[in-house]
Design a protein around this motif. Structure first.
Motif, PDB file in Angstrom:
ATOM      1  N   LYS A 200      75.479  40.257 -28.009  1.00 33.64           N
ATOM      2  CA  LYS A 200      76.696  39.667 -28.589  1.00 33.64           C
ATOM      3  C   LYS A 200      76.698  39.667 -30.113  1.00 33.64           C
ATOM      4  CE  LYS A 200      77.823  36.828 -24.616  1.00 33.64           C
ATOM      5  NZ  LYS A 200      77.686  35.502 -23.996  1.00 33.64           N
ATOM      6  N   ARG A 201      75.695  40.291 -30.725  1.00 35.20           N
ATOM      7  CA  ARG A 201      75.664  40.361 -32.188  1.00 35.20           C
ATOM      8  C   ARG A 201      76.872  41.163 -32.692  1.00 35.20           C
ATOM      9  NH1 ARG A 201      69.158  41.290 -33.413  1.00 35.20           N
ATOM     10  NH2 ARG A 201      68.575  39.105 -33.174  1.00 35.20           N
ATOM     11  N   PRO A 202      77.276  40.937 -33.959  1.00 36.50           N
ATOM     12  CA  PRO A 202      78.547  41.525 -34.439  1.00 36.50           C
ATOM     13  C   PRO A 202      78.681  43.033 -34.277  1.00 36.50           C
ATOM     14  CG  PRO A 202      77.713  39.909 -36.001  1.00 36.50           C
ATOM     15  CD  PRO A 202      76.660  40.058 -34.959  1.00 36.50           C
ATOM     16  N   ILE A 203      77.607  43.810 -34.463  1.00 31.27           N
ATOM     17  CA  ILE A 203      77.748  45.276 -34.369  1.00 31.27           C
ATOM     18  C   ILE A 203      77.927  45.732 -32.916  1.00 31.27           C
ATOM     19  CG2 ILE A 203      76.735  47.529 -34.906  1.00 31.27           C
ATOM     20  CD1 ILE A 203      75.363  46.207 -37.313  1.00 31.27           C
ATOM     21  N   PRO A 204      77.008  45.354 -31.991  1.00 27.91           N
ATOM     22  CA  PRO A 204      77.252  45.779 -30.592  1.00 27.91           C
ATOM     23  C   PRO A 204      78.536  45.198 -30.008  1.00 27.91           C
ATOM     24  CG  PRO A 204      75.291  44.369 -30.740  1.00 27.91           C
ATOM     25  CD  PRO A 204      75.693  44.696 -32.122  1.00 27.91           C
ATOM     26  N   ALA A 205      78.988  44.043 -30.512  1.00 29.43           N
ATOM     27  CA  ALA A 205      80.230  43.450 -30.009  1.00 29.43           C
ATOM     28  C   ALA A 205      81.467  44.157 -30.578  1.00 29.43           C
ATOM     29  CB  ALA A 205      80.270  41.961 -30.355  1.00 29.43           C
ATOM     30  N   GLY A 206      81.258  45.098 -31.513  1.00 27.52           N
ATOM     31  CA  GLY A 206      82.369  45.887 -32.062  1.00 27.52           C
ATOM     32  C   GLY A 206      83.176  45.165 -33.135  1.00 27.52           C
ATOM     33  N   LYS A 207      82.619  44.088 -33.683  1.00 28.88           N
ATOM     34  CA  LYS A 207      83.366  43.340 -34.701  1.00 28.88           C
ATOM     35  C   LYS A 207      83.087  43.859 -36.116  1.00 28.88           C
ATOM     36  CE  LYS A 207      83.541  39.173 -31.908  1.00 28.88           C
ATOM     37  NZ  LYS A 207      82.845  37.914 -31.597  1.00 28.88           N
TER      38      LYS A 207
END
Lengths: 53, 311
Positions: free
Chosen positions: B93-100
């Motif tokens: 759920k970190r920002p990069i894997p979450a696509g944010k």
């Protein structure tokens, strides 16, 4: 010039996020200005006024 | 290809942009705030224990810079490890894997903060501390994240040094140098890191296997990891008491650290003894949670004593 040659068009959500990031960056820059002001006073102390004209 | 055609192609290629979706809180998450809080605390203890005085404003600046430097390291770690983070449940759920946040955005953010924190610490406090912070960021990002993490099961042992430097930087912010006392603070965190992470790795072994990270349980097996945990816990115990033995902490710290270290060794022995099923998992969780309390208590005791001595 071709009509589609307008670069990136941001979505409304991207614009909203950019605005919030811009405000955060402005706050950080304001904080840095204040920090440098305070540290200058701390480092120079009363000597800040003691300089050759 | 003419310039007009190239511009036309570029405009069509970049018409849809997946960046710019990160909110302020996503960028804060890139800084790994929980790790940052531990860095702030240990750096503050180093700063308070150091002989001599520093103006409170400069002390706050030093801690701020160390915290930002640590956060920058976290952002650069997430930039490089985005592929691993995507696979592991703990980091999915970190920002990069979450696509944010895109990887490029995280890289730019991390590099900017790294340079900013080092220059600020150097200019406003002292350049020795600034250089030490730069070395710590280099060690965490290049030596640990980019090199050791994916190549050796000793990744945590050597890479743990990066997390152990903050109290030495805090010390250096006051004195402009390092000393035996600050090295002991480093050594406590350095020896604490492997059993702390291996206890977690035993529970999350499947995650590390899926991500193909050569953590000790993946490469050497769970039994060998249990041997290592116990060995490190035994080695850590006298180092935990060392501030008293070397004369820069009181007998109260000596007794408290001895009791806490004994519990640490006891829980490690429990991990070593219980090797199957839920009891084994529960023993690992107990050690992992206690290890955080252990480190916090040692540094809190040292901080408390320095505050009392300074009052």
């Amino acid at each position: 010039m071709a009509k589609e040659d307008q670069g990136i068009t941001l979505t409304e959500e991207q614009k909203k996020k950019r605005r919030s990031r811009s405000i955060a960056i402005a706050c950080v820059l304001g904080g840095l200005v204040l920090l440098f002001y305070v540290v200058t006073i701390v480092k120079l102390g009363p000597g800040i006024l003691d300089r050759a004209l | 290809m003419s310039l007009v055609e190239r511009q036309d192609m570029m405009s069509q290629e970049t018409a849809v942009w997946d960046g710019g979706m990160g909110s302020v809180s996503d960028y804060v998450a890139l800084l790994k705030p929980r790790v940052m809080s531990l860095v702030i605390f240990t750096a503050f203890v180093g700063l308070m224990l150091a002989p001599g005085t520093v103006h409170p404003v400069l002390g706050v600046v030093a801690i701020l810079c160390i915290a930002i430097g640590a956060g920058a390291s976290g952002a650069l770690n997430m930039w490089y490890d985005a592929d691993i983070d995507e696979v592991m449940t703990r980091t999915r759920k970190r920002p990069i894997p979450a696509g944010k946040v895109t990887r490029d955005e995280a890289l730019a953010f991390g590099v900017t903060l790294s340079i900013g924190s080092v220059v600020l610490l150097g200019l406003l406090v002292n350049w020795f501390a600034g250089a030490f912070l730069a070395f710590t960021i280099f060690f965490y990002v290049i030596v640990y994240t980019m090199w050791l993490k994916r190549s050796t099961p000793q990744n945590i042992v050597i890479g743990g040094a990066a997390g152990a430097f903050p109290p030495m930087i805090g010390w250096a912010a006051v004195t402009g140098s390092v000393s035996l006392e600050s090295f002991v603070l480093f050594l406590i965190i350095f020896m604490w890191t492997p059993p702390h992470f291996w206890a977690l790795a035993l529970v999350k072994n499947g995650d590390y296997q899926a991500a193909k990270i050569p953590m000790l349980p993946v490469v050497a097996g769970e039994t060998a990891t249990r041997h290592h945990i116990l060995a490190y816990a035994v080695l850590l115990a006298p180092i935990g008491v060392a501030p008293y033995l070397l004369g820069f902490a009181s007998p109260v710290y000596g007794v408290a650290s001895a009791v806490l270290s004994a519990i640490f060794v006891g829980l490690s022995f429990d991990v070593w003894r219980k090797r199957e099923g839920d009891p084994a998992k529960a023993a690992c969780w107990r050690l992992f949670k206690f290890s955080i309390f252990y480190l916090f208590m040692l540094f809190a005791l040292l901080l408390g004593e320095s505050l009392i001595a300074g009052a």
